[in-house]
Design an enzyme around this catalytic site. Structure first.
Site: not given
Ligand code: MRU
Length: 342
Positions: A47, A49, A90, A193, A234, A244-245
């Site tokens: 996981r 991006a 995704r 995470q 992302d 983003n998350k």
């Molecule tokens: O659902 P995830 O764990 O894939 O989400 C990841 C994030 O939101 C990260 O902050 C984003 O991908 C940037 S990673 C360098």
């Protein structure tokens, strides 16, 4: 640091560190089938991006290998449905589609067996990402004042990228330069995470870190304990809005209220110039069991109505700076993003 690899190519296969099991167990899973790589992306084995994009690039190699083995020089006609399946793994991280597009650009020049050329292309995507992270780390750290305390959300570290990390790359570089005293890692419901991955990564590097629940972040800001919110992304749209998350937006709103600066760190491959604003970004909604259950135990009433968006949009006006490997954009807007992208 980085004595682990979220994604690697080994003995003709893609190897992924199973991030669902961290930090309790470090288990590596091997993949030689593109559809299984897509499922690993959907299921969060890998996981983040950039890491999703790199895994997808190696997935294209595996897909081409199978199509060539089954159909010889007609392999291009028989890879499409697998690439479609991979692209749908995704929806929010644009790096997935970007990597497939970059890999596709090599297709027309290949004469016979595609594997060697495509593998070299995937390795280049991987190495370029690591290099970009180090450059972003250097650029982002140059903005941080001595004795800073920072908060990060989700995991934008080595685990989420080819290595070193985006937001955690800046934190690593700034800590190395003696600029950061302490990091707060926001838990990041429901996949945790922040609790499982970011805390673990920073601990491995002996960077002082405190784990906090999301809702404690505003209180820390109110107490004057935080100077920067530093996150990854992302997808960034042409006007500088950032996906983003889930939870990033509320941290950014709170940061604005408390005078805390907001830094988004992402490679240029995360910028999607085809979308004008964050409202156009497809937001992934995940299985409701992720929020009605904790580790397989139901905690919400049976048949409860629930909503589980995995990402949110932070509008450009809440962002002080976007750091890419090609440069820093302060107070992002469409003109600045366009000129950086060009
Ligand atoms: O659902 P995830 O764990 O894939 O989400 C990841 C994030 O939101 C990260 O902050 C984003 O991908 C940037 S990673 C360098």
């Amino acid at each position: 640091m980085d004595n682990f690899n979220a994604v690697k190519w080994k003995a003709g296969m893609l190897t992924l560190l199973d991030q669902r099991k961290l930090p309790k167990e470090s288990i590596y899973l091997d993949y030689d089938d593109v559809k299984k790589v897509a499922d690993a992306i959907t299921d969060m084995v890998v996981r983040g991006a950039p890491a999703i994009g790199i895994a997808a690039a190696y997935g294209v190699v595996l897909g081409a290998r199978k199509a060539y083995a089954d159909h010889g020089n007609d392999w291009r006609d028989h890879i499409e449905s697998d690439l479609q399946y991979l692209a749908e793994a995704r929806p929010t991280a644009v790096n997935l589609h970007w990597a497939i597009k970059v890999m596709r650009e090599y297709f027309s020049d290949i004469e016979n067996d595609p594997e060697a050329i495509l593998l070299a292309a995937a390795k280049k995507i991987h190495q370029d990402d690591i290099d970009a992270n180090h450059e972003m780390g250097r650029l982002g750290a140059s903005l941080i004042q001595p004795n800073s305390q920072v908060v990060t959300h989700c995991n934008a570290g080595a685990l989420a990228t080819g290595g070193y990390g985006t937001a955690l790359g800046v934190i690593r570089s700034a800590y190395k330069n003696g600029l950061i005293d302490h990091v707060y890692s926001s838990e990041t419901r429901p996949w945790l995470q922040g609790a499982r991955l970011t805390s673990w990564e920073l601990q491995q590097d002996h960077i002082p870190v405190s784990l906090v629940i999301e809702s404690a972040v505003s209180t820390l800001m109110y107490a004057g304990k935080i100077q920067w919110l530093i996150v990854g992304s992302d997808r960034i749209t042409a006007n500088g809005d950032v996906a983003n998350k889930i939870g990033t937006y509320s941290h950014a709103v709170s940061a604005k209220y408390h005078g805390v600066k907001v830094m988004v760190v992402a490679p240029v491959s995360t910028i999607d110039m085809t979308l004008e604003t964050g409202q156009d970004i497809p937001i992934e909604h995940r299985d409701l069991a992720e929020i009605t259950d904790i580790q397989g135990i139901k905690i919400a009433p049976e048949n409860i109505h629930a909503i589980n968006p995995a990402f949110d949009i932070t509008p450009a006006e809440l962002i002080d700076v976007i750091v890419t490997e090609k440069g820093i954009i302060e107070q992002p807007n469409i003109e600045k993003i366009r000129s950086l992208y060009a």
